[in-house]
Write an enzyme that holds these catalytic residues in place. Structure first.
Site, mmCIF file in Angstrom:
data_model
loop_
_atom_site.group_PDB
_atom_site.id
_atom_site.type_symbol
_atom_site.label_atom_id
_atom_site.label_comp_id
_atom_site.label_asym_id
_atom_site.label_seq_id
_atom_site.Cartn_x
_atom_site.Cartn_y
_atom_site.Cartn_z
ATOM 1 N N TYR A 160 0.714 -1.295 0.037
ATOM 2 C CA TYR A 160 0.393 -0.102 -0.273
ATOM 3 C C TYR A 160 0.899 1.355 0.195
ATOM 4 O O TYR A 160 0.262 2.179 -0.490
ATOM 5 C CB TYR A 160 -1.127 0.046 1.281
ATOM 6 C CG TYR A 160 -2.217 -1.049 0.853
ATOM 7 C CD1 TYR A 160 -3.110 -0.572 -0.168
ATOM 8 C CD2 TYR A 160 -2.141 -2.324 1.409
ATOM 9 C CE1 TYR A 160 -4.118 -1.473 -0.535
ATOM 10 C CE2 TYR A 160 -3.369 -3.009 1.053
ATOM 11 C CZ TYR A 160 -4.159 -2.683 0.254
ATOM 12 O OH TYR A 160 -5.290 -3.464 -0.182
ATOM 13 N N ARG A 178 1.046 1.805 -3.585
ATOM 14 C CA ARG A 178 0.127 2.244 -4.183
ATOM 15 C C ARG A 178 -0.198 3.716 -3.942
ATOM 16 O O ARG A 178 -0.746 4.720 -4.722
ATOM 17 C CB ARG A 178 -1.150 1.489 -3.583
ATOM 18 C CG ARG A 178 -1.268 0.032 -3.765
ATOM 19 C CD ARG A 178 -1.910 -0.449 -4.859
ATOM 20 N NE ARG A 178 -0.815 -0.267 -6.053
ATOM 21 C CZ ARG A 178 0.401 -0.927 -6.373
ATOM 22 N NH1 ARG A 178 0.913 -1.894 -5.732
ATOM 23 N NH2 ARG A 178 1.098 -0.461 -7.369
ATOM 24 N N GLN A 231 -15.124 2.521 -5.982
ATOM 25 C CA GLN A 231 -14.404 1.714 -5.304
ATOM 26 C C GLN A 231 -12.871 2.000 -5.089
ATOM 27 O O GLN A 231 -12.136 1.201 -4.698
ATOM 28 C CB GLN A 231 -14.599 0.340 -5.994
ATOM 29 C CG GLN A 231 -16.135 -0.093 -6.097
ATOM 30 C CD GLN A 231 -16.243 -1.159 -7.383
ATOM 31 O OE1 GLN A 231 -15.797 -2.280 -7.165
ATOM 32 N NE2 GLN A 231 -16.352 -0.995 -8.522
ATOM 33 N N ASN A 232 -12.670 3.003 -5.886
ATOM 34 C CA ASN A 232 -11.222 3.290 -5.831
ATOM 35 C C ASN A 232 -10.878 4.207 -4.668
ATOM 36 O O ASN A 232 -11.464 4.796 -3.921
ATOM 37 C CB ASN A 232 -10.833 4.351 -7.064
ATOM 38 C CG ASN A 232 -11.354 3.782 -8.422
ATOM 39 O OD1 ASN A 232 -11.372 2.468 -8.493
ATOM 40 N ND2 ASN A 232 -11.346 4.666 -9.331
ATOM 41 N N VAL A 233 -9.436 3.827 -4.227
ATOM 42 C CA VAL A 233 -8.786 4.437 -2.960
ATOM 43 C C VAL A 233 -7.908 5.610 -3.113
ATOM 44 O O VAL A 233 -7.620 6.015 -2.321
ATOM 45 C CB VAL A 233 -8.149 3.133 -2.209
ATOM 46 C CG1 VAL A 233 -9.039 2.164 -1.838
ATOM 47 C CG2 VAL A 233 -6.949 2.368 -3.251
ATOM 48 N N HIS A 289 -14.570 1.674 -0.458
ATOM 49 C CA HIS A 289 -13.539 0.476 0.003
ATOM 50 C C HIS A 289 -12.325 1.310 0.567
ATOM 51 O O HIS A 289 -11.192 0.547 0.385
ATOM 52 C CB HIS A 289 -12.810 -0.156 -1.614
ATOM 53 C CG HIS A 289 -13.836 -1.200 -2.022
ATOM 54 N ND1 HIS A 289 -13.751 -1.583 -3.386
ATOM 55 C CD2 HIS A 289 -14.903 -1.803 -1.445
ATOM 56 C CE1 HIS A 289 -14.580 -2.568 -3.329
ATOM 57 N NE2 HIS A 289 -15.417 -2.679 -2.333
ATOM 58 N N GLY A 302 -15.484 2.160 -15.467
ATOM 59 C CA GLY A 302 -14.029 1.529 -15.429
ATOM 60 C C GLY A 302 -14.162 0.383 -14.233
ATOM 61 O O GLY A 302 -13.285 0.084 -13.397
ATOM 62 N N SER A 360 -15.255 -3.818 -13.499
ATOM 63 C CA SER A 360 -15.564 -5.130 -14.025
ATOM 64 C C SER A 360 -16.627 -5.614 -13.438
ATOM 65 O O SER A 360 -17.351 -6.636 -13.791
ATOM 66 C CB SER A 360 -14.379 -6.070 -13.677
ATOM 67 O OG SER A 360 -14.015 -6.419 -12.570
HETATM 68 P P1 OAD Z 1 -11.097 -4.530 -12.345
HETATM 69 O O1 OAD Z 1 -9.535 -4.568 -12.337
HETATM 70 O O2 OAD Z 1 -11.755 -5.861 -11.989
HETATM 71 O O3 OAD Z 1 -11.862 -3.958 -13.623
HETATM 72 C C1 OAD Z 1 -11.368 -2.749 -14.054
HETATM 73 C C2 OAD Z 1 -12.305 -2.446 -15.290
HETATM 74 O O4 OAD Z 1 -11.922 -1.350 -15.899
HETATM 75 C C3 OAD Z 1 -12.328 -3.377 -16.211
HETATM 76 O O5 OAD Z 1 -13.889 -3.724 -16.895
HETATM 77 C C4 OAD Z 1 -11.838 -3.039 -17.705
HETATM 78 O O6 OAD Z 1 -12.387 -3.429 -18.660
HETATM 79 C C5 OAD Z 1 -12.104 -1.411 -17.343
HETATM 80 N N1 OAD Z 1 -11.053 -0.458 -17.954
HETATM 81 C C6 OAD Z 1 -9.619 -0.418 -17.700
HETATM 82 N N2 OAD Z 1 -9.009 0.403 -18.365
HETATM 83 C C7 OAD Z 1 -10.094 1.248 -18.867
HETATM 84 C C8 OAD Z 1 -10.044 2.393 -19.464
HETATM 85 N N3 OAD Z 1 -8.881 3.217 -19.823
HETATM 86 N N4 OAD Z 1 -11.203 3.015 -19.722
HETATM 87 C C9 OAD Z 1 -12.504 2.184 -19.327
HETATM 88 N N5 OAD Z 1 -12.441 1.110 -18.741
HETATM 89 C C10 OAD Z 1 -11.335 0.571 -18.666
HETATM 90 O O7 OAD Z 1 -11.134 -3.229 -11.086
HETATM 91 P P2 OAD Z 1 -12.490 -2.966 -10.377
HETATM 92 O O8 OAD Z 1 -13.608 -3.387 -10.718
HETATM 93 O O9 OAD Z 1 -12.181 -1.448 -10.010
HETATM 94 O O10 OAD Z 1 -11.052 -3.808 -4.017
HETATM 95 O O11 OAD Z 1 -12.051 -3.794 -8.950
HETATM 96 C C11 OAD Z 1 -13.079 -3.751 -8.002
HETATM 97 C C12 OAD Z 1 -12.325 -3.928 -6.520
HETATM 98 O O12 OAD Z 1 -11.692 -5.025 -6.750
HETATM 99 C C13 OAD Z 1 -11.264 -2.752 -6.181
HETATM 100 O O13 OAD Z 1 -11.945 -1.777 -5.568
HETATM 101 C C14 OAD Z 1 -10.596 -3.712 -5.157
HETATM 102 C C15 OAD Z 1 -10.258 -4.934 -5.913
HETATM 103 O O14 OAD Z 1 -9.808 -6.176 -5.278
HETATM 104 C C16 OAD Z 1 -10.309 -4.140 -2.851
HETATM 105 O O15 OAD Z 1 -9.326 -4.275 -2.787
HETATM 106 C C17 OAD Z 1 -11.379 -4.151 -1.637
#
Ligand code: OAD
Length: 238
Positions: free
Chosen positions: A59, A62, A92-94, A110, A176, A178
Site C-alpha cells: 500500500y 500504491r 471503489q477506488n482508493v 473501499h 471502469g 468489471s
Molecule cells: P477490475 O480490474 O476488476 O476492472 C477494471 C475495469 O476497468 C474492467 O472492466 C476494464 O475493462 C476497465 N478498464 C480498464 N481500463 C479502462 C479504460 N482506460 N477505460 C475504461 N475502462 C477501463 O477493477 P475494479 O472493478 O475496480 O477492491 O475492482 C473492484 C475491486 O476489486 C477494487 O476496488 C479492489 C479490487 O480487489 C479491494 O481491494 C477491496
C-alpha cells in the site's frame, strides 16, 4: 414504496479503470495488480496477521503512485457535470483523483489510501496524504497503524447510503469496473427502470440489465457523454 427518482440527479459508480489512463493499474486486466500480487497476502486480515510488512509495502507503493498521478479527462468530465446536475460519485477506488478533478460529493466504499488507522475495535483515523506507513508507527491507542482500506473479508462502507443514491438517480454512469466484487457490484441493481443507464469499460463480467454498454476508453467516452448530458440539461423539458 420506492424512493422518488430525482430528475436532476446523476450517480457515477467508478472503479479502477477510470484511473487507468492516469497511470494507475487496475486489478484484473492484463497487467492488473491481482495478476502480480496475491490479494490473500496483501489485501486480507489474514495476510496482515502473517506479514504486515508486506501489506504496508504494497500500500505504500500504491499511495505513492496515487499521490503522483493526475486526474484524467474522464475524472474532469465527471466533475464538470456538477454545472447542471446533482452528482454523487460512488467509487471503489482508493485514490482521490475524483476529488482532485473537482467532484464535490465522493463516497469511497473501499476506503482511502490517504488515511491510516489503528487496529483496535475503535481506532482513530489519520490523514497521511502520500506518506508511507512503517512498522512500529502506532495509533494513539497503542496499536500498529494500517492502511484505511477495506480488505477482502471486511465490510464495504456506506452500502445503504450508496444504494439510496443509485435508487434516486435519473442517470447512472458505471465506469471502469468489471463489477466482480460484491457487494459493491450489486449497487447497479438499485438503478431504476426509467433511469438512463450507461456502462463504460473494455470488458465486464456481464453488463447489468438495462445498461447500455459503451466499450472503450474512459477518457474518450466519458467526456463525450458528459457533453451530451450537459446539453440535455440545458434543453427545456417537454
Ligand atoms: P477490475 O480490474 O476488476 O476492472 C477494471 C475495469 O476497468 C474492467 O472492466 C476494464 O475493462 C476497465 N478498464 C480498464 N481500463 C479502462 C479504460 N482506460 N477505460 C475504461 N475502462 C477501463 O477493477 P475494479 O472493478 O475496480 O477492491 O475492482 C473492484 C475491486 O476489486 C477494487 O476496488 C479492489 C479490487 O480487489 C479491494 O481491494 C477491496
Amino acid at each position: 414504496m420506492k424512493p422518488e427518482v430525482q430528475p436532476n440527479k446523476i450517480v457515477v459508480l467508478s472503479g479502477s479503470g477510470v484511473s487507468a489512463e492516469s497511470g494507475l493499474p487496475t486489478f484484473r486486466d492484463s497487467g492488473g495488480l491481482w495478476r502480480t500480487f496475491s490479494w490473500q497476502e496483501v489485501a486480507s486480515p489474514e495476510g496482515w496477521k502473517l506479514r504486515p510488512e508486506s501489506v504496508l509495502a504494497f500500500y505504500n507503493e500504491r499511495r505513492l503512485l496515487a499521490w503522483q498521478a493526475r486526474p484524467n479527462a474522464a475524472h474532469t468530465a465527471i466533475a464538470s457535470l456538477e454545472a447542471a446536475y446533482e452528482v454523487v460519485v460512488i467509487t471503489q477506488n482508493v485514490d482521490e483523483l475524483h476529488e482532485r478533478a473537482g467532484s464535490s460529493k465522493v463516497i469511497h466504499v473501499h476506503g482511502e489510501l490517504a488515511y491510516a488507522r489503528g487496529t483496535s475495535e475503535t481506532p482513530k483515523r489519520y490523514r497521511i496524504d502520500g506518506n508511507p506507513i512503517s512498522m512500529g508507527q502506532l495509533c494513539e491507542d497503542g496499536t500498529q497503524l494500517r492502511p484505511d482500506i477495506v480488505w477482502f473479508g471486511e465490510e464495504m462502507r456506506f452500502f445503504e447510503e450508496a444504494r439510496m443514491h443509485v435508487a434516486t438517480a435519473a442517470r447512472v454512469l458505471v465506469v471502469g469496473t468489471s463489477l466482480s466484487v460484491y457487494p459493491a457490484a450489486s449497487l447497479v441493481k438499485a438503478a431504476r427502470g426509467r433511469a438512463k443507464k450507461v456502462l463504460v469499460a473494455f470488458e465486464v463480467n456481464k453488463p447489468p440489465y438495462g445498461f447500455t454498454f459503451m466499450r472503450g476508453k474512459a477518457t474518450e467516452i466519458v467526456p463525450a457523454l458528459a457533453t451530451t448530458w450537459l446539453k440535455e440539461a440545458a434543453q427545456p423539458a417537454g
